[in-house]
Design an enzyme around this catalytic site. Sequence first.
Site, PDB file in Angstrom:
ATOM      1  NE  ARG A 173      14.452   2.897  -6.749  1.00  0.00           N
ATOM      2  CZ  ARG A 173      15.228   3.665  -7.511  1.00  0.00           C
ATOM      3  NH1 ARG A 173      16.273   4.287  -6.968  1.00  0.00           N
ATOM      4  NH2 ARG A 173      14.951   3.835  -8.783  1.00  0.00           N
ATOM      5  CG  HIS A 199      -0.334   4.615   7.990  1.00  0.00           C
ATOM      6  ND1 HIS A 199       0.754   5.462   7.976  1.00  0.00           N
ATOM      7  CD2 HIS A 199      -0.676   4.416   6.688  1.00  0.00           C
ATOM      8  CE1 HIS A 199       1.057   5.768   6.722  1.00  0.00           C
ATOM      9  NE2 HIS A 199       0.205   5.145   5.927  1.00  0.00           N
ATOM     10  CB  CYS A 228      -0.143   7.321   3.341  1.00  0.00           C
ATOM     11  SG  CYS A 228      -1.327   5.987   3.065  1.00  0.00           S
TER      12      CYS A 228
END
Length: 210
Positions: A88, A172, A148
């Site tokens: 979400r 990232h 991730c």
Amino acid sequence: MKILITGFEPFNKSNINPSGEIIKKLPEELEGITLIREILPVEFKRASITIKELMKLHQPDVVLSIGQAGNRPEICIERVAINLDCVRSSDGSRELPDNGGDMPVDVKIKEDGENAYFTNLPVWDLIKKVKEKDIAVAVSYSAGSFVCNHVMYTALYEVDKYYPNISAGFVHVPFLPIQKEDNKKGYFMELKDMVTAIQEMIAAIAKIKS
């Protein structure tokens, strides 16, 4: 020295993932370091199983995973992974399934795991090394709650429970310039700069671990 380095396949209807493209560009060996290069599925369960199997099979000295964060303008070295899967969005307005259609909301990754694990990679040394190449880089204190974070948490859980001598962490990277349709905020970075940054991190890690 062996470093297991992973990226991801494309997801969310995209046909490219910069983390996977980085993996494709890395050599099998870099300055005497063996690189075990793998591309993971963007699926909570399969990615977790895969990273555990790779760690067990190869017994690397370091696990360095890479993922896409297109909403960020720079490369981000993650400090912490949380024990939570949640697809979400932060405002609760949407839910993004993984590539297998799985949509966990507020689900623990490991019942016997810590609420969070901090990377045991030398974050500030990596930041310094990348900055020396004039590449935008920063520390991050949130790896999110998607796949991730799940992979980072799983690797650090394995380190905590079974492999105390392994260092593990997560990086990232932004979108590539060609990802115009995905690129709502207009952040991007050239692939060559991302590859250079990762290579610099590998060299820095190897120097400290040797």
